[in-house]
Design a protein around this motif. Structure first.
Motif, PDB file in Angstrom:
ATOM      1  N   ASN A  65       1.422   4.383  -3.058  1.00 44.20           N
ATOM      2  CA  ASN A  65       1.532   5.841  -2.906  1.00 44.20           C
ATOM      3  C   ASN A  65       2.769   6.381  -3.608  1.00 44.20           C
TER       4      ASN A  65
ATOM      5  N   GLY B 224      -4.365   5.223  -5.555  1.00 41.08           N
ATOM      6  CA  GLY B 224      -5.155   5.441  -4.346  1.00 41.08           C
ATOM      7  C   GLY B 224      -6.643   5.542  -4.646  1.00 41.08           C
TER       8      GLY B 224
ATOM      9  N   ASP C 265       0.822  -1.212   0.000  1.00 41.61           N
ATOM     10  CA  ASP C 265       0.000   0.000   0.000  1.00 41.61           C
ATOM     11  C   ASP C 265       0.859   1.267   0.000  1.00 41.61           C
TER      12      ASP C 265
ATOM     13  N   GLY D 166      -4.979   4.558   3.011  1.00 37.58           N
ATOM     14  CA  GLY D 166      -3.910   3.546   2.988  1.00 37.58           C
ATOM     15  C   GLY D 166      -2.703   3.886   3.844  1.00 37.58           C
TER      16      GLY D 166
END
Ligand SMILES: Nc1ncnc2c1ncn2[C@@H]1O[C@H](COP(=O)(O)OP(=O)(O)OP(=O)(O)O)[C@@H](O)[C@H]1O
Ligand SMILES: [Mg+2]
Length: 496
Positions: free
Chosen positions: A43, A99, A39, A104
């Motif tokens: 990003n 996202g 996760d 997250g």
């Protein structure tokens, strides 16, 4: 509710912010260490990073750190990033944005640790913030810690970020979840890292291959991760099915079927790579990518059963992030059910796709049976839903021996053959093949075969047969057909 002067009951409002314990509760969303790290990498990719360095360290305290060379965040952006749902899930995202929920960074991180630090560098300016669950609970408020100066400099791996023109450093401290699952961190970090490595190699394999049009590298403790392509495209025996696309709500979904090579044609490394979700057989199905990022794999979504014969079939499905609302995506983006419009198309495609996998799988069996149809060594006997294997007494290799036997030896021989048939380890074979083991039997040796061939030739000649007939008849049956050049071997015997 309040009573007005006229005696009416009217609605009023009361602001009721969540208790800081909400953060504690959100830890149970169900991340694993590897999905949580993935996760964070989402990003980094969304921030156009070309390099992500992950560190598992134990000094001055156990930590996991991730540094990327993405665009970084200004102080204001970083505060928004720390806020739960700082970006609305309904916002339209850029095509490269992985996202959706604005959660997250916080939920993935705090599922693994109690203390999250984010430091970012954007246009030369540094900023740092910290969500510390214990501090929040002690303060009984959502108080974000703002870090500065020496506090930043003393953070592990701070220099990695300071040396870059822009980027973001995420640090997990107080790794209580990791301690609970892997025990003593100093000795178990290696095992944890191995799992993270193989997960990232799979879910980001298309980024690692540069398919998004950029260089992209992920390293763990400075060792680069090699992408792990679940279709074994580098193996020439992998078959590509016809690609197709269909449109849903004005967006294109691209589908590319693959049929993996037969297990015997995979190297040990490839076999391991193909075992994405347990055994190769369990890994058949759709592989769903959201903006090139693998989110779901190895399932037919109950559209088709995972039967043994489709075990080599894999279907790559590319979905844009603009269809998220149809997919009822979960926060971890790890489970999603296809909506009816997509499901119907996938069902149609699945039926067409399993067929080639089935034929690759049956290929070997069928060839042996067809070419040696006249007299195989083993016969498969179907008996009203039951089956058994019998040694074919008519096969020349068997007959050559038994024809010359005295009646009492014959009885013993017959008992032996029946014993071999009844103890054939069929269940063991079934289990092993099911566990992706390959069958590699010893082939009959040259001298043994030659003496068998010459005994057969003698008998054939005695009954008036000619050499060429003998060679062509014997070359197409077991055991001679199992050798690399049966005719050569037989001619040699005939000419001796
Ligand atoms: N490594 C990073 N570099 C630059 N910006 C980042 C980074 N990590 C997070 N951000 C910013 O913080 C925001 C919040 O991140 P977070 O992961 O919490 O939510 P999201 O990515 O928007 O959605 P999702 O919950 O689906 O992951 C991002 O939208 C992005 O703007
Ligand atoms: Mg995110």
């Amino acid at each position: 509710m309040v009573w007005t002067t006229t005696g009416d009951l009217v609605t009023t409002e009361q602001i009721l912010p969540p208790d800081p314990h909400l953060m504690e509760s959100m830890r149970a969303v169900g991340y694993t260490l590897q999905t949580a790290v993935a996760d964070l990498i989402d990003n980094s990719i969304s921030a156009s990073a070309t390099m992500v360095d992950i560190f598992f360290g134990s000094s001055p305290y156990p930590y996991v750190a991730l540094v990327d060379n993405g665009e970084g965040m200004s102080s204001g952006e970083a505060i928004d990033a720390m806020r739960l749902a700082g970006t609305s899930p309904l916002t339209k995202r850029n095509p490269n944005d992985l996202g959706r929920f604005g959660l997250g960074l916080k939920t993935a991180s705090l599922s693994q640790c109690r203390d999250l630090v984010v430091v970012s560098k954007h246009e030369g300016a540094l900023c740092g913030f910290e969500w510390n669950i214990d501090h929040m609970i002690a303060q009984q408020t959502w108080s974000l810690l703002v870090l500065a100066g020496d506090e930043l400099k003393s953070l592990p791996r701070f220099n990695e970020l300071a040396d870059r023109t822009s980027g973001t450093l995420v640090i997990w401290r107080n790794l209580d979840r990791l301690t609970a699952t892997v025990g003593d961190l100093s000795s178990s970090f290696d095992a944890a890292m191995t799992e993270v490595r193989s997960h990232l190699a799979l879910v980001f394999h298309r980024f690692l291959a540069g398919e998004h049009g950029q260089r992209f590298e992920i390293r763990i403790n400075r060792v680069a991760i090699q992408g792990s392509d679940p279709y074994l495209e580098s193996n020439k025996a992998t078959q590509l099915g016809p690609s197709e696309s269909f449109s849903v709500a004005g967006e294109q979904i691209e589908v590319q079927p693959y049929t993996l090579p037969h297990l015997n044609r995979m190297t040990p490394l490839e076999k391991k790579r193909a075992q994405v979700a347990g055994r190769v057989r369990d890994s058949q199905g759709f592989y769903i990518y959201r903006e090139l990022r693998l989110v779901i794999w190895g399932t037919w979504f109950r559209i088709a059963p995972k039967d043994d014969l489709g075990k080599l079939a894999r279907v790559r499905v590319d979905i844009p992030n603009t269809l998220d609302h149809l997919w009822s995506l979960d926060i971890k983006k790890a489970s999603a059910a296809p909506p009816p419009q997509i499901r119907d198309n996938l069902r149609r495609i699945a039926g067409r796709i399993v067929a080639p996998s089935r034929s690759v799988h049956l290929y070997r069996g069928r060839i042996v049976q067809e070419q040696s149809r006249t007299n195989p060594i083993w016969n498969v006997i179907d008996d009203r839903g039951n089956f058994r294997y019998e040694i074919n007494r008519e096969n020349p290799a068997v007959a050559a021996l038994t024809d010359r036997m005295m009646p009492e030896d014959m009885t013993q021989m017959s008992t032996l053959l029946t014993l071999l048939e009844s103890t054939f380890p069929v269940e063991d074979a079934y289990n092993r093949l099911g566990q992706d083991e390959s069958h590699s039997p010893q082939q009959p040796s040259g001298p043994g075969l030659e003496s068998l061939a010459s005994a057969l030739w003698k008998a054939y000649k005695a009954s008036g047969g000619n050499p060429e007939q003998f060679v062509s008849a014997m070359a197409s049956i077991e055991p001679f057909i199992l050798t690399s050049s049966p005719k050569e071997l037989l001619r040699k015997v005939v000419n001796d």
